[in-house]
Design a protein around this motif. Sequence first.
Motif, short mmCIF file in Angstrom:
data_model
loop_
_atom_site.label_atom_id
_atom_site.label_comp_id
_atom_site.label_asym_id
_atom_site.label_seq_id
_atom_site.Cartn_x
_atom_site.Cartn_y
_atom_site.Cartn_z
N LEU A 96 4.27 -10.30 1.08
CA LEU A 96 3.05 -9.51 1.31
C LEU A 96 2.31 -9.40 -0.02
O LEU A 96 2.66 -8.58 -0.87
N GLY A 98 -1.24 -9.37 -0.19
CA GLY A 98 -2.66 -9.20 0.12
C GLY A 98 -3.25 -7.95 -0.52
O GLY A 98 -4.46 -7.76 -0.50
N GLY A 99 -2.40 -7.09 -1.06
CA GLY A 99 -2.87 -5.80 -1.59
C GLY A 99 -3.74 -5.98 -2.83
O GLY A 99 -3.77 -7.05 -3.45
N MET A 100 -4.43 -4.91 -3.18
CA MET A 100 -5.38 -4.99 -4.30
C MET A 100 -4.75 -4.53 -5.62
O MET A 100 -5.33 -4.71 -6.68
N GLY A 101 -3.59 -3.88 -5.51
CA GLY A 101 -2.91 -3.42 -6.73
C GLY A 101 -3.81 -2.57 -7.63
O GLY A 101 -3.78 -2.72 -8.85
N THR A 102 -4.57 -1.68 -7.02
CA THR A 102 -5.55 -0.93 -7.82
C THR A 102 -4.89 -0.03 -8.87
O THR A 102 -5.43 0.17 -9.94
N ARG A 103 -3.70 0.48 -8.54
CA ARG A 103 -3.05 1.39 -9.50
C ARG A 103 -2.63 0.65 -10.77
O ARG A 103 -2.65 1.21 -11.85
N MET A 148 1.17 -14.08 2.25
CA MET A 148 -0.06 -13.46 2.76
C MET A 148 -0.94 -13.02 1.59
O MET A 148 -0.52 -12.26 0.72
N GLN A 179 -4.99 -12.33 5.29
CA GLN A 179 -5.00 -11.19 6.20
C GLN A 179 -6.44 -10.74 6.47
O GLN A 179 -7.37 -11.13 5.74
N PRO A 203 -8.31 -5.27 2.10
CA PRO A 203 -7.33 -5.76 3.07
C PRO A 203 -6.89 -4.64 4.01
O PRO A 203 -6.82 -3.47 3.60
N GLY A 205 -4.25 -3.49 5.31
CA GLY A 205 -2.93 -2.86 5.28
C GLY A 205 -1.81 -3.86 5.48
O GLY A 205 -2.02 -4.97 5.97
N ALA A 234 7.60 -6.93 -0.35
CA ALA A 234 6.44 -6.59 -1.15
C ALA A 234 6.38 -7.44 -2.41
O ALA A 234 7.41 -7.89 -2.91
N VAL A 235 5.19 -7.62 -2.93
CA VAL A 235 5.03 -8.45 -4.11
C VAL A 235 5.54 -7.75 -5.37
O VAL A 235 5.88 -8.39 -6.36
N LYS A 336 -8.82 5.71 -2.19
CA LYS A 336 -8.65 4.69 -3.24
C LYS A 336 -9.88 4.59 -4.11
O LYS A 336 -10.94 5.13 -3.79
N LYS A 387 4.10 -0.35 -9.56
CA LYS A 387 2.90 0.20 -8.93
C LYS A 387 1.87 0.57 -10.01
O LYS A 387 0.68 0.41 -9.82
P1 UTP Z 1 0.83 -1.00 -1.84
O1 UTP Z 1 0.85 0.01 -0.77
O2 UTP Z 1 1.52 -0.68 -3.10
O3 UTP Z 1 -0.71 -1.34 -2.13
O4 UTP Z 1 1.34 -2.37 -1.26
P2 UTP Z 1 -1.40 -2.26 -3.22
O5 UTP Z 1 -2.75 -2.60 -2.65
O6 UTP Z 1 -0.57 -3.42 -3.63
O7 UTP Z 1 -1.55 -1.35 -4.50
P3 UTP Z 1 -2.48 -0.08 -4.79
O8 UTP Z 1 -2.05 0.99 -3.83
O9 UTP Z 1 -3.92 -0.50 -4.58
O10 UTP Z 1 -2.18 0.25 -6.21
C1 UTP Z 1 2.69 -2.61 -0.94
C2 UTP Z 1 2.80 -4.07 -0.59
O11 UTP Z 1 2.00 -4.39 0.54
C3 UTP Z 1 1.09 -5.43 0.20
C4 UTP Z 1 0.94 -5.37 -1.29
O12 UTP Z 1 0.48 -6.61 -1.80
C5 UTP Z 1 2.34 -5.01 -1.71
O13 UTP Z 1 3.17 -6.14 -1.68
N1 UTP Z 1 -0.18 -5.20 0.91
C6 UTP Z 1 -0.75 -3.97 0.88
C7 UTP Z 1 -0.75 -6.24 1.59
O14 UTP Z 1 -0.22 -7.37 1.61
N2 UTP Z 1 -1.90 -5.99 2.26
C8 UTP Z 1 -2.51 -4.81 2.25
O15 UTP Z 1 -3.57 -4.67 2.89
C9 UTP Z 1 -1.93 -3.76 1.55
#
Ligand code: UTP
Length: 409
Positions: A96, A98-103, A148, A179, A203, A205, A234-235, A336, A387
């Motif tokens: 997974l 796809g997240g933005m890793g904003t933190r 993803m 996604q 993305p 979720g 999770a990544v 966020k 995180k």
């Molecule tokens: P997090 O909930 O930590 O979110 O994702 P995030 O976007 O990576 O980081 P913040 O909250 O903005 O700092 C947990 C896992 O779910 C994946 C992330 O890449 C991570 O592996 N994820 C999260 C997705 O693949 N898609 C999403 O829409 C959200």
Amino acid sequence: MDFIKAQEKLKAFGQEHVLKYYDELSDAEKEALLTQIEETDFTILENCKNLGKGQARGKFEPLAALQVSEIEKRKDEFTKIGVETIKAGKVAAVLLAGGMGTRLGSDDPKGMYNIGLTKPVYIFQRLIENLMDTVNQAEGSYIHLFIMTSEKNNDATVAFLKEHKFFGYPEDKVTFFKQDMAPASDYDGKVYMEGKGRISTSPNGNAGWYSSMLKAGLRDTLLKEGIEWIDIFAVDNVLQRIADPCFVGATVEAGVSCGAKVVRKNAPDEKVGVMCLEDGRPSIVEYYELSQEMMDAKDANGDPAYNYGVILNYMFNEKALYEIAKKTLPLHVVEKKIPYIDENANLVKPESPNGCKFEQLVLDMIHELDTCLPYEVVREHEFAPIKNKEGVDSVESARELCKKNGIEL
Ligand code: UTP
């Protein structure tokens, strides 16, 4: 969609500001914006009013975990089943990413983050190294790795992994898919614009993974290859074992729809989601939903009954997932930091949260399934999430844990 229809749609949802700069756009940009308006589901923005409000929950009961002591005793048996299942090509993994890793605050995809100290060690590299442990245990049987991404980070992710030759993983065993996205808004549900011709999106979720795989036509691949089990992870956990034979074997042997890796909580009020039953089905109760009574509850051995936190590593039975694929999962509103253009069309990257994103979460998928096996792993060996930049669950804490596990950085 033509301009008039777009205007009507936006008006119906109070989003007329989206067309503020329309006249300044090129023809291609105009078309792209109209398409985005057509494709955007503005109804979800209503959910802004639910920010901070919990969802109605059912009756919670404890769900016993398969504990490390028991796993140790049955390790050979589980591992044998796991190795056979992997060698038979029945196991795939989904990263997974796809997240933005904003933190973490890096502009690149999280997996590109270099946690090395004396040499480059990228997060993606660590994950591939961990996956290779499984491949080696399974006597060289490569697991199909699906990655993803989202439209925001796909190109950078693909280019990075290609440039690094997938850190030794065979390219034909890797498949990317994107996604879906959801609009992002201010607290009143007005979408932000990330450019003059583009609504801010993020993305949708981490539960989007299975429906996005189906959309991408990848079920055919799963069926053709005979894949029956999918380990999603999770990544950002650089220590996790991925589809490790013991976990695979324990899940297969238990005959459940899903296995969930869990760690023993540090304290009754630790901020992790805890595996449990809700109205008789597997579920995850958030730390802030635990009543004092639940925190005090004990199991048959006198241990805390709600004691196992999830770490976003699950082994799903594919057929069971397919059966629940048509169900609509609840939408979570999360606060966020959302980049946007201000009234002078300058791009602003906020320092603190400024609005809402809308996400579907894996934990709601679990609740749709009939059965789930919580499988305990040792936190210090398998849980080093990144995180934040500093402090708890950060690059620093993950480096420390890598060091303790003999991983050179
Ligand atoms: P997090 O909930 O930590 O979110 O994702 P995030 O976007 O990576 O980081 P913040 O909250 O903005 O700092 C947990 C896992 O779910 C994946 C992330 O890449 C991570 O592996 N994820 C999260 C997705 O693949 N898609 C999403 O829409 C959200």
